[in-house]
Motif scaffolding. Sequence first.
Motif, PDB file in Angstrom:
ATOM      1  N   TRP A   1       0.858  -1.189   0.000  1.00  0.00           N
ATOM      2  CA  TRP A   1       0.000   0.000   0.000  1.00  0.00           C
ATOM      3  C   TRP A   1       0.888   1.231   0.000  1.00  0.00           C
ATOM      4  CZ3 TRP A   1      -0.732   3.621   4.130  1.00  0.00           C
ATOM      5  CH2 TRP A   1      -1.768   4.530   3.910  1.00  0.00           C
ATOM      6  N   PHE A   2       0.544   2.201  -0.862  1.00  0.00           N
ATOM      7  CA  PHE A   2       1.337   3.426  -1.001  1.00  0.00           C
ATOM      8  C   PHE A   2       0.413   4.636  -0.891  1.00  0.00           C
ATOM      9  CE2 PHE A   2       3.318   0.022  -3.383  1.00  0.00           C
ATOM     10  CZ  PHE A   2       4.617   0.041  -2.907  1.00  0.00           C
ATOM     11  N   GLN A   3       0.846   5.597  -0.081  1.00  0.00           N
ATOM     12  CA  GLN A   3       0.043   6.795   0.160  1.00  0.00           C
ATOM     13  C   GLN A   3       0.908   8.035   0.030  1.00  0.00           C
ATOM     14  OE1 GLN A   3      -3.288   7.261   0.758  1.00  0.00           O
ATOM     15  NE2 GLN A   3      -2.825   9.438   0.684  1.00  0.00           N
TER      16      GLN A   3
ATOM     17  N   GLU B   1       7.987   2.041   5.129  1.00  0.00           N
ATOM     18  CA  GLU B   1       9.053   2.875   4.576  1.00  0.00           C
ATOM     19  C   GLU B   1       8.515   4.263   4.274  1.00  0.00           C
ATOM     20  OE1 GLU B   1      12.251   1.120   2.117  1.00  0.00           O
ATOM     21  OE2 GLU B   1      11.416   2.358   0.511  1.00  0.00           O
ATOM     22  N   LEU B   2       9.270   5.278   4.673  1.00  0.00           N
ATOM     23  CA  LEU B   2       8.955   6.669   4.339  1.00  0.00           C
ATOM     24  C   LEU B   2       9.961   7.144   3.296  1.00  0.00           C
ATOM     25  CD1 LEU B   2       7.426   9.324   4.815  1.00  0.00           C
ATOM     26  CD2 LEU B   2       9.059   9.838   6.641  1.00  0.00           C
TER      27      LEU B   2
ATOM     28  N   ASN C   1       6.522  13.358  -0.031  1.00  0.00           N
ATOM     29  CA  ASN C   1       6.773  12.157   0.754  1.00  0.00           C
ATOM     30  C   ASN C   1       5.795  11.067   0.364  1.00  0.00           C
ATOM     31  OD1 ASN C   1       8.852  13.340   2.283  1.00  0.00           O
ATOM     32  ND2 ASN C   1       7.381  14.260   3.685  1.00  0.00           N
ATOM     33  N   VAL C   2       6.197   9.822   0.560  1.00  0.00           N
ATOM     34  CA  VAL C   2       5.343   8.670   0.256  1.00  0.00           C
ATOM     35  C   VAL C   2       5.498   7.647   1.381  1.00  0.00           C
ATOM     36  CG1 VAL C   2       4.891   6.758  -1.321  1.00  0.00           C
ATOM     37  CG2 VAL C   2       5.543   8.989  -2.245  1.00  0.00           C
ATOM     38  N   TRP C   3       4.347   7.186   1.914  1.00  0.00           N
ATOM     39  CA  TRP C   3       4.360   6.057   2.842  1.00  0.00           C
ATOM     40  C   TRP C   3       4.228   4.779   2.024  1.00  0.00           C
ATOM     41  CZ3 TRP C   3       6.034   5.424   7.413  1.00  0.00           C
ATOM     42  CH2 TRP C   3       5.874   6.360   8.424  1.00  0.00           C
TER      43      TRP C   3
END
Length: 605
Positions: free
Chosen positions: A442-444, A522-523, A450-452
């Motif tokens: 999952w990517f936000q 991961e950030l 920035n991306v979680w």
Amino acid sequence: MKQISNFFRSAFWGILIVLFWHPLRVMAQDDLVIESLQFWGNKEISTSVLNAQMLTKATPWYDFMPFVKPRKFDAGLFHSDMQRLRAFYQGKGFYQVQIDTTLGQRKNGHLFAQIRIKEGPRSRFGMLQILGVDSSRISVHGVVADLQKLSGEPFVQTQLATELTNALRVLRNEGFAFTKAEVTSFVDSLLVNVDVIFELGPMCTVSDIQISGNVGVSQKTVLRGLTFAEGQVFEGKQLDDSRRQLYRAGVFRAVRIDLPDTVLQYTPVRVNVSERPFRSMTLGGGYDTEIGLRASAAWLHRNFGGGARQLRLSGRVSSASRDIVVGIREPYFFGGRNWLNLSGFVQRRQQADAEQNELGGSTSFERNISERLDFVLQFSGGLVASQTDSAFSEIRAALRWDTRDDLFDPHEGFLASFTVRERGWWLHSPWEFWEVTTEGRWFQPLPFKNVWGIRLVGGAIFRINTREDVPTIERYYSGGLNSVRGWSYQELGPKEIRFDNKKMRDEIVPLGGTSHFEGSIELRTTLLRYFGTALFVDAARVANELNAFSLPDLQWSVGGGLRLLTPVGPVRFDVGYRISDDPVLDNHVDFDSRWRLHWSLGQAF
């Protein structure tokens, strides 16, 4: 005479100063730099969102670096930005918004801009009147109900546009191919009353499919790729579905599917395609700290024997594996959403200290259930040369749901997969087992680029014949640059240390397990156009039976890394630190370091 001489001398220098100063002053105006950009008074809408609407940008603090150019001030652009901000606020329902600006100069040629915003009260949707449709039909009633749900909600122009787009999609899928909608809004104090008038047109039937642009691919093949046929009631979603299926064949550069401009009950559909070159060859290579050097080559014929049939010859070689594959992909196999794949292969697989050579083939059926959801059923078989020659058979079924925006460096979306595999039953192998695996990513996106990223992976192997252990080549292993980065490749989990007579030193030999669980958070941050960073936490466990799913026993690592962003994906350098104890590693002086370095191409997940 002396006074006259002094006068002319003074005039001369005065004129010279004016002529010299004027271009300097003009030059200074042309070279004004915007040093800072500040917003004041905004409460309902964040500063980061407002900044995203601005084309005028402040010069970054690291402008002293040689590759960073200062942001020059453009008065016309700044004025249009203010108009854009005002329209943006009104689109959110703030019709009484007031925006004032102040420009000041801190030092020669360096400006600061202050944007003061008085948002005012927010308008809400008032009465929504829907005209032109018969709401007695179930689907049309849903359209009316969804639009009327907006009444009383805060007014957002984009929300109204989204609901209207959904309504038009539903109506066009009902056969009304030429449906139109006219929207009129009336602002009354703090209420926005909306009238929506639909013009449905006739219920349409596909009468004639006209194909053009194809040269090497037959019209019959293009027709097979369509998800609609002549004589069917028109469904708007079928146009997008058919366009997607034609692209999936890989033989078309462009696909257009259009309706005529004239409203017709019996509607012809025009399909125009542009073909790609049928033959291509690709060469690739790479390096990482686990496998070392690797190389690959592939030759592809996209229209082998006609019918958009693909013939692919490929080979890969590395220290861990080698394979040669010949495959044929048949599109539109008994339906525009179905694909048949046939392949033969020769490969060498290596896991831990086990090595296995295989010669075989596979047949798979692939069904595109929806735009992002695929189902695959595959049967494989062949010969195995390990300790003794034997045959193998395998059946695999998989579901894959993928909404990621990019395969190599995703910023948004998710991937979910579920796979069931059976190996050995067909040929009554003593190593028969079932395997169930699942994975989620999952990517936000976050503010400031920035991306979680979150990844969860789990799997278990169930032995059918308990007389034999699961082969080493089939067991689970963890640790490494795409796993838990505080351990080296396959180090996490059951293992032992053996003395290697060839290398004359101790070596770690992973034993693997029949269950495993992994997770990563991961950030990722993009600092410059081609440069980024990452901070991560990884955890995993490998064990026998189902013991890997004991969450208190997970083994943890943390770390960070750098990213060089390239067109083919990020080049990655990660440093992982092992938090959890590992009895085997901690008791050996050659392996007790808790730091691990990893180089690779592509994100960890």
